[in-house]
Scaffold this motif. Sequence first.
Motif, PDB file in Angstrom:
ATOM      1  N   PHE A  39       0.809  -1.222   0.000  1.00 17.74           N
ATOM      2  CA  PHE A  39       0.000   0.000   0.000  1.00 17.74           C
ATOM      3  C   PHE A  39       0.839   1.266   0.000  1.00 17.74           C
ATOM      4  CE2 PHE A  39      -2.941  -3.154   1.710  1.00 17.74           C
ATOM      5  CZ  PHE A  39      -4.072  -2.900   0.957  1.00 17.74           C
ATOM      6  N   ASP A  46      -3.414   5.747   1.406  1.00 11.89           N
ATOM      7  CA  ASP A  46      -4.767   6.075   0.928  1.00 11.89           C
ATOM      8  C   ASP A  46      -5.757   5.423   1.894  1.00 11.89           C
ATOM      9  OD1 ASP A  46      -7.073   6.654  -0.404  1.00 11.89           O
ATOM     10  OD2 ASP A  46      -6.689   5.354  -2.130  1.00 11.89           O
ATOM     11  N   ASP A  48      -8.816   6.235   2.545  1.00 15.87           N
ATOM     12  CA  ASP A  48     -10.142   6.056   1.949  1.00 15.87           C
ATOM     13  C   ASP A  48     -10.206   4.775   1.130  1.00 15.87           C
ATOM     14  OD1 ASP A  48     -11.068   8.395   3.046  1.00 15.87           O
ATOM     15  OD2 ASP A  48     -10.571   9.617   1.296  1.00 15.87           O
ATOM     16  N   GLY A  49      -9.116   4.444   0.476  1.00 14.57           N
ATOM     17  CA  GLY A  49      -9.074   3.193  -0.273  1.00 14.57           C
ATOM     18  C   GLY A  49      -9.177   1.987   0.644  1.00 14.57           C
ATOM     19  N   ARG A  52     -12.811   1.630   1.699  1.00 19.95           N
ATOM     20  CA  ARG A  52     -13.625   1.014   0.660  1.00 19.95           C
ATOM     21  C   ARG A  52     -13.399  -0.489   0.602  1.00 19.95           C
ATOM     22  NH1 ARG A  52     -12.139   5.820  -2.150  1.00 19.95           N
ATOM     23  NH2 ARG A  52     -10.477   4.727  -3.264  1.00 19.95           N
ATOM     24  N   LEU A  53     -12.163  -0.908   0.803  1.00 19.68           N
ATOM     25  CA  LEU A  53     -11.871  -2.335   0.827  1.00 19.68           C
ATOM     26  C   LEU A  53     -12.584  -3.020   1.982  1.00 19.68           C
ATOM     27  CD1 LEU A  53     -10.350  -4.816  -0.186  1.00 19.68           C
ATOM     28  CD2 LEU A  53      -8.372  -4.081   1.179  1.00 19.68           C
ATOM     29  N   GLY A  75     -18.031   4.035  -3.443  1.00 18.44           N
ATOM     30  CA  GLY A  75     -17.359   5.150  -2.785  1.00 18.44           C
ATOM     31  C   GLY A  75     -17.484   6.450  -3.544  1.00 18.44           C
TER      32      GLY A  75
END
Length: 382
Positions: A39, A46, A48-49, A52-53, A75
């Motif tokens: 990552f 990230d 926010d990523g 979302r995951l 998202g």
Amino acid sequence: MYLRTTQRKKKDGTAVRYVQLAHNHRVGGSTQAEVLHNFGREDQLDTDGLRRLVTSINRYLGEGGDAAAPVAGGGLQVTGSRPLGAVWLLQGLWRQLDIDAALTKILGARRFRTDVERVLFALVANRAIAPASKLSAAEWAGRDTAIPGLQAMDEDQAYRAMDLLVEADAQAEVQEAVFFAVANLLNLEVDLLFFDTTNTYFERDEPDAGENPFRTYGKSKDHRDDLPQITIGLAVTKEGVPVRCWCWPGGTSDQAILPQVKDDMRDWKLGRVITVVDRGFSSADNLAYLTRAGGHFIAGMRMRDGNDLAEAALARQGRYQSVRDNLRVKEVKLTRPLADASSSATTPLRRNATATTARRRSPVSRPNWSASAPSANATPSA
């Protein structure tokens, strides 16, 4: 699988941490970690990523409740949308006809705060899709549809773009470029050129003032002599495809504009063209002007108004031929020259038409009118 962090030291002694997605597997008799995804640096992560995951995993497992419900679009949130289809089609035609290139050429290298070509395209698209005033067109372009290359525009930009177009295209270069593009695309023939005028009036109390007024009083074909108007001329091919248009002050007489039309079309070098006009343009001076430099014309005339050409055509004997159920024509050769050129005439006649009704017929709606086509080498089949 799990998230893990690793740490490395930079040359200056500071530590940098990295976040990785890993899982353990056995190699021989020992367990080793295998990195599935890196990552990146922890301070640039990230987050926010990652959320979302997590949301995606919870959705798959059916866990998390309403609080963990994913945002529509993975998202992403839709803040607005505009239709594009019709505008996209018109833009394809706009570019295929080289209108954008013609506008860029005549506007030159001047820099504008707004893309004038895009504003003009938006006005044309609005006229074709949802005709409205300039104010409404500006709102439509910025709110109701997507114009490629133009996020928004206002009413002042619309009027300014139109002023720039009128100023730059004094020689009708855009009209010329568009017509020849259409002619090539549709394989048009320009052996016959039909020309006529009309007028349009303006809902205003007073005409334009000054030395050269444009909106003035005149004889209105819409029966609105009480309102200022302008005169509009249009030349079309025999298929009805527009070739070029003109605008004159409202009181301009039809008899006075034909020489300008003839000269303007000569500059386009269309080749041998026969100009077709109605009786409003068939004065002796106009017909003589049309025959200059080997020109040709077909002109409508009133059969019994004392015109020399019409009288000569009526006096000659000839056999009528049927063209339609209620229309017969005959062609006669006139020996009297017009502007030092021989001429031929075709005289139509309605069956069962009396001399009185023949005098009242309109050349547009009735065939009781003679048509002259003078030519230096005229033949009966011309």
